[in-house]
Each structure stands twice: as C-alpha cells, then as structure tokens.
Design a protein around this motif. Sequence first.
Motif, short mmCIF file in Angstrom:
data_model
loop_
_atom_site.label_atom_id
_atom_site.label_comp_id
_atom_site.label_asym_id
_atom_site.label_seq_id
_atom_site.Cartn_x
_atom_site.Cartn_y
_atom_site.Cartn_z
N ASP A 96 84.06 86.72 4.69
CA ASP A 96 84.04 86.32 3.27
C ASP A 96 83.16 85.08 3.08
O ASP A 96 82.37 85.00 2.13
N THR A 97 83.32 84.13 4.02
CA THR A 97 82.51 82.90 3.95
C THR A 97 81.03 83.23 4.11
O THR A 97 80.17 82.67 3.40
N GLN A 98 80.74 84.13 5.07
CA GLN A 98 79.35 84.52 5.27
C GLN A 98 78.78 85.20 4.05
O GLN A 98 77.62 84.99 3.68
N SER A 99 79.63 86.00 3.37
CA SER A 99 79.19 86.66 2.14
C SER A 99 78.88 85.62 1.05
O SER A 99 77.85 85.71 0.36
N LYS A 100 79.80 84.62 0.92
CA LYS A 100 79.56 83.56 -0.08
C LYS A 100 78.32 82.75 0.27
O LYS A 100 77.55 82.35 -0.62
N LEU A 101 78.15 82.49 1.57
CA LEU A 101 76.98 81.73 2.01
C LEU A 101 75.70 82.48 1.66
O LEU A 101 74.71 81.87 1.21
N GLN A 102 75.73 83.79 1.87
CA GLN A 102 74.56 84.60 1.52
C GLN A 102 74.27 84.53 0.02
O GLN A 102 73.11 84.43 -0.40
N ASP A 103 75.36 84.57 -0.80
CA ASP A 103 75.17 84.44 -2.26
C ASP A 103 74.57 83.08 -2.60
O ASP A 103 73.66 82.97 -3.43
N THR A 104 75.15 82.04 -1.96
CA THR A 104 74.64 80.68 -2.23
C THR A 104 73.17 80.55 -1.83
O THR A 104 72.36 79.93 -2.54
N GLN A 105 72.86 81.10 -0.63
CA GLN A 105 71.48 81.05 -0.16
C GLN A 105 70.55 81.79 -1.12
O GLN A 105 69.42 81.36 -1.41
N SER A 106 71.02 82.90 -1.65
CA SER A 106 70.22 83.67 -2.61
C SER A 106 69.99 82.86 -3.89
O SER A 106 68.87 82.80 -4.43
N LYS A 107 71.08 82.20 -4.38
CA LYS A 107 70.95 81.37 -5.59
C LYS A 107 70.01 80.18 -5.33
O LYS A 107 69.23 79.79 -6.19
N LEU A 108 70.15 79.59 -4.12
CA LEU A 108 69.30 78.47 -3.76
C LEU A 108 67.82 78.88 -3.75
O LEU A 108 66.95 78.15 -4.26
N GLN A 109 67.57 80.05 -3.18
CA GLN A 109 66.19 80.54 -3.15
C GLN A 109 65.67 80.75 -4.58
O GLN A 109 64.52 80.43 -4.88
N ASP A 110 66.54 81.27 -5.44
CA ASP A 110 66.14 81.49 -6.84
C ASP A 110 65.87 80.16 -7.54
O ASP A 110 64.89 80.02 -8.30
N THR A 111 66.75 79.18 -7.28
CA THR A 111 66.58 77.84 -7.89
C THR A 111 65.29 77.20 -7.38
O THR A 111 64.54 76.57 -8.15
#
Length: 351
Positions: free
Chosen positions: A301-316
């Motif tokens: 679950d943490t890895q999934s959230k991290l992937q989401d965060t990383q995706s948002k970070l890349q978008d930002t």
Amino acid sequence: MEFTGERYIPSEDGVIKYEHLHRYAIAKDFCKDRTVLDIASGEGYGSAMLSNIAESVFGVDIDPESIAHAQKEYAHKENLKFLLGSCDKIPLDDNSVEVVVSFETIEHHDKHEEMLAEISRVLTNDGILILSSPNKLTYSDEPNYQNPYHVKELYYEELRALIDKHFNYISTYGQKMGVSSFITSLESAADSSDLLASFTSQSKELIRKKISIPSPLYFLVICSNSHFEPLKSSLYRDEDDLYMRTRAQIMSLSDTCREISITARNLNAELKRAQTQSNESQLKLQDTQSKLQDTQSKLQDTQSKLQDTQSKLQDTQSKLQDTQKQLERNFFFIVKMTNKKLLKKIRRIFR
C-alpha cells in the motif's frame, strides 16, 4: 560340504541335529554285528556311526559330490564303503544286507513303490528296514509350509499302506521335539539299562503315563518279515543341551528387549516433547507469517502511495519547468521593452 538344507551335515546345530542323531541312535541297536545299508547316506556321518558297531556298512547316495566327500572323509573306516546309486536302483546284490536304514529319504522322490521293492530285494529274509518320513499333516499342511526339496510327502495312512505291501511285521513310532523335566540317577548316570518312567498332569492330578507324542512331526517305521522286539520310548540329549542354551539365549534376548522397551519409552517421551515444541514453533511461525503478510500488505500500500506521489511530483516538476520557461520569456520581453524606452530617452537628451 556346504549346508544347503537338502542334507544334514555334522556342522549344523540345533533341532535338526537332535532329530537326525536320535534316529541313528535307535538304529544302532539293530545293527550290531550285521551288514547294513544306509540309503541316501548324504555326508556319511550316520553310516560312519553305524560302522562302529556293525560288521559292515554300505552308504549309497545319488549325489556324486556327497559320495566323493564321504569316501574321503571316512576313508579310515575299513568296514565302511560308499557307493553311487539311487533308491530305485541300489548297487547291491539280492539278499546281501541284514538292515536297511533310510532316514528322511522317501519324501525326496516319487518312486516309492520302486524304492520299497529294491529294499526288499537287497534285504535278507529276516532283514529289518528302519525308515523315517515327515508327517505331511503336521510338517506341511498345518503350518502351510512347503520344503523346496520335498517331492512327495506322505500322510500316516499312505505310509502304512505302502509298508504293508512289503512287510509282515510293522511297528510305527512318532518323533517330535519337546520340553521335559528329567530326574536321573547321579550314581548310575552311565548305565543305559535304566527304564524311563514318565509322568504328566491331568485335571490338576499327577499321573504316571506311557510317553506319547500327539501329532508327531516325523514317522519312524521298523518293519521286517520276521518277528522283532519293538522299540522302547527313548529320548536323545546332547551334551550341549539345546534347551538350556536356547533358554539362556531367550533370557538374554528378553533382557535386551526390556532395554529396548525402556529406550523406546524414553524416545517416545522425547518425541512427544519434540512434537509439542514443534507445534508451538508452528503456531509461532504461523503468527509470524500472518504478521509478515500484514507488513507486506502495508508495504505494498505504501509503495502504491509512493508511486502516486512520485507521479504527482513528476507532474508538478513538469508544470514548474513550463512556468519557469514562461517566466523567462516574460522577463526577456520586459527587459527588451524597457531597453527600448530607455534608449529613446537617451537620444532625446543628446539632441
């Protein structure tokens, strides 16, 4: 000679020794100063024993190896001769022997009529045949056993009918190993003339009773065309007492069994303790595995959230880069426009 199970040899010990030597001991009483034929003489030990009391002994056997061995082993016996022959073709003249012994022979072939006819041929008119045969009922049927060397065994009725055709006087006996208690004279232990008194117990009473053997394992037949004195019941005891030796072995084995039983109980207790520890360890392992599964689930679950965060970070980061580029364009435009106005003012001053 090597023991194969087909022929007894003197190196063998135990029950088979008692059975064979007892038969030859019985035969000795009939062989004194007589001409004797031992048919199927095998290793030759029995013929040699009889030669100590007989006038002469012929040992006949169908096996060349046995004859060669016996001729060499007992060459020192001047009144003993070993010949190659068979039960249905005895290499002796008519009426040439006074006693024929045939122990455990008849079951090894199926030419029973021919064998008895040949024995009758070589015996004198008042000659005696001493023959043993396994009791098919108790030897094979009841124990469901088959001796690979036996061709045709006989029941009592069959053996008696066969003998009846050739002899007028017949006595039959049974032979079987058994356990008894003996009381014998210490002063006259060497005196073999003592009669053997026998006792047994019935219905809690001690009675004196003639020795009898129910369901004998072997039959012993003594027969002739002339009257002869019947045998007395007898026993054979070896100097190396089989019963006492076997009893000592059994007691030793019993002690060993008790030790093994104690060891087995101790091992069983240790096994139970080990099983308990194993069950406890299994429960702990299951609990640890359950916690590990929970941790792995949380990690996923943490890895999934991290992937989401990383995706948002890349978008930002992408948007930030776009904003920076736009700011740079605006900055250069402002600078350019500002520079144009400043240049105009300078030109006015210098006019």
